[in-house]
Write a protein that holds these residues in place. Structure first.
Motif, mmCIF file in Angstrom:
data_model
loop_
_atom_site.group_PDB
_atom_site.id
_atom_site.type_symbol
_atom_site.label_atom_id
_atom_site.label_comp_id
_atom_site.label_asym_id
_atom_site.label_seq_id
_atom_site.Cartn_x
_atom_site.Cartn_y
_atom_site.Cartn_z
ATOM 1 N N MET A 1 0.837 -1.181 0.000
ATOM 2 C CA MET A 1 0.000 0.000 0.000
ATOM 3 C C MET A 1 0.883 1.246 0.000
ATOM 4 O O MET A 1 1.928 1.274 0.638
ATOM 5 C CB MET A 1 -0.910 -0.006 1.242
ATOM 6 N N ARG A 2 0.439 2.284 -0.701
ATOM 7 C CA ARG A 2 1.186 3.539 -0.789
ATOM 8 C C ARG A 2 0.527 4.599 0.080
ATOM 9 O O ARG A 2 -0.610 5.019 -0.183
ATOM 10 C CB ARG A 2 1.269 4.009 -2.236
ATOM 11 N N TRP A 29 1.591 9.238 -8.207
ATOM 12 C CA TRP A 29 2.144 8.139 -7.413
ATOM 13 C C TRP A 29 1.126 7.042 -7.108
ATOM 14 O O TRP A 29 1.446 6.085 -6.428
ATOM 15 C CB TRP A 29 2.727 8.686 -6.112
ATOM 16 N N LEU A 31 -1.456 6.966 -5.107
ATOM 17 C CA LEU A 31 -1.506 6.843 -3.655
ATOM 18 C C LEU A 31 -2.786 6.142 -3.219
ATOM 19 O O LEU A 31 -3.870 6.404 -3.741
ATOM 20 C CB LEU A 31 -1.424 8.220 -3.006
ATOM 21 N N ASP A 32 -2.655 5.289 -2.227
ATOM 22 C CA ASP A 32 -3.806 4.592 -1.674
ATOM 23 C C ASP A 32 -4.477 5.361 -0.548
ATOM 24 O O ASP A 32 -5.698 5.269 -0.368
ATOM 25 C CB ASP A 32 -3.388 3.210 -1.149
ATOM 26 N N SER A 172 2.198 0.562 10.829
ATOM 27 C CA SER A 172 2.896 0.789 9.560
ATOM 28 C C SER A 172 3.798 2.010 9.616
ATOM 29 O O SER A 172 4.920 1.992 9.113
ATOM 30 C CB SER A 172 1.882 0.968 8.426
ATOM 31 N N GLU A 244 5.736 2.945 1.700
ATOM 32 C CA GLU A 244 5.130 1.807 1.003
ATOM 33 C C GLU A 244 5.168 0.612 1.940
ATOM 34 O O GLU A 244 6.221 0.297 2.520
ATOM 35 C CB GLU A 244 5.885 1.505 -0.283
ATOM 36 N N THR A 245 4.032 -0.022 2.117
ATOM 37 C CA THR A 245 3.946 -1.170 3.014
ATOM 38 C C THR A 245 3.917 -2.473 2.227
ATOM 39 O O THR A 245 3.587 -2.507 1.045
ATOM 40 C CB THR A 245 2.697 -1.090 3.898
ATOM 41 N N ARG A 252 8.068 -1.045 3.970
ATOM 42 C CA ARG A 252 9.121 -1.599 3.106
ATOM 43 C C ARG A 252 10.036 -0.518 2.572
ATOM 44 O O ARG A 252 11.231 -0.735 2.383
ATOM 45 C CB ARG A 252 8.486 -2.366 1.933
ATOM 46 N N ARG A 253 9.460 0.676 2.346
ATOM 47 C CA ARG A 253 10.252 1.810 1.866
ATOM 48 C C ARG A 253 9.690 3.087 2.472
ATOM 49 O O ARG A 253 8.486 3.202 2.693
ATOM 50 C CB ARG A 253 10.217 1.876 0.335
ATOM 51 N N TRP A 271 8.675 5.595 -6.399
ATOM 52 C CA TRP A 271 7.393 5.540 -7.095
ATOM 53 C C TRP A 271 7.472 6.193 -8.480
ATOM 54 O O TRP A 271 6.463 6.351 -9.152
ATOM 55 C CB TRP A 271 6.306 6.257 -6.276
#
Length: 273
Positions: A1-2, A29, A31-32, A172, A244-245, A252-253, A271
């Motif tokens: 997810m972003r 990007w 985005l979520d 997160s 970012e998950t 993750r990032r 991204w």
């Protein structure tokens, strides 16, 4: 997810930067979910219903607050009917509004947003460490939600860092807000939570933490207030942090975001593919 968290919106300059830049960022990007701290959005003190709706219309999914949550008295009323406006969870029982909420993204993912106030050099509210335990027990990452974002609105960097370590591996992203000057420590903690001590403000940095510099300078040099604090009105820098998950909901990032205004630009490069 972003995920994108944007730091404290200060006055009209901050609102203008958010409203003009966010729609393009969301599209570019993909985005979520976007969280914004809006506790200084109305003239530097609090938020109004009109400003809240403007931010949501620009693409914000949730708005967190802080120690100025109820400086605009209308917030005591409209916060009850606006589930996307989140005030600190450690206000006393009976305070209007909610300190946490779960939202659904367009793709159907569940995002928990929690807002808390620190206690060092600030008004002493309920223990934020105890309160976060209650919120995370009620909605654990990976069970009750797919991602979780915590806005820890606090003065002391030590308290912010201790709080990040306390929840590491269980959320997160932990974002420090309130002091308005971005720190250079955006990183993923050992347990997998994204963290930054202070995300910075979205406002005019040719100022004293977002306020027109003349009155703060007079107060520091003469020790006598002569007028109200007013938000600086120059071009704002939009400050935030991007995360970012992974499938487990952990980071993750992570990278800082700074666009426009006086600060050196920075944006996530992971991204731009």
């Amino acid at each position: 997810m972003r995920l994108l968290f944007i730091g404290d919106i200060v006055g009209r300059a901050g609102r203008t930067a958010l409203i003009h830049r966010l729609p393009a960022l969301r599209a570019r990007w993909r985005l979520d979910f976007v969280v914004v701290n809006g506790e200084n959005a109305a003239g530097g003190f609090g938020i109004t219903e009109t400003i809240c709706e403007e931010c949501l219309a620009a693409g914000v999914d949730a708005i967190t607050l802080g120690n100025h949550a109820f400086d605009q008295r209308e917030a005591l009323v409209f916060i009850e009917r606006q589930p996307r406006l989140i005030r600190p969870a450690n206000y006393p029982a009976g305070t209007p509004g909610r300190g946490a909420n779960v939202f659904e993204t367009a793709a159907g993912a569940r995002v928990l947003v929690i807002n808390l106030l620190g206690r060092v050099f600030m008004d002493a509210l309920d223990d934020p460490f105890q309160r976060i335990e209650q919120e995370l027990s009620a909605c654990p990452l990976g069970i009750g939600c797919d991602a979780s974002v915590v806005d820890f609105h606090a003065e002391a960097t030590s308290e912010k860092q201790a709080f990040g370590l306390f929840v590491d591996g269980r959320v997160s992203l932990v974002v420090g807000t309130h002091t308005h000057v971005p720190s250079a420590d955006a990183r993923i903690l050992s347990g997998g939570s994204g963290f930054i001590t202070e995300v910075g403000m979205t406002g005019d940095y040719d100022s004293v933490i977002g306020m027109d510099k003349e009155e703060p300078l007079r107060r520091f040099t003469r020790r006598i207030p002569s007028s109200r604090f007013e938000p600086a009105g120059g071009e704002a820098t939009l400050c935030g942090v991007a995360v970012e998950t992974g499938a487990d909901g952990l980071a993750r990032r992570i990278a800082p975001l700074r666009l426009g205004g006086a600060l050196c630009p920075a944006e996530p490069d992971f991204w731009n593919d």
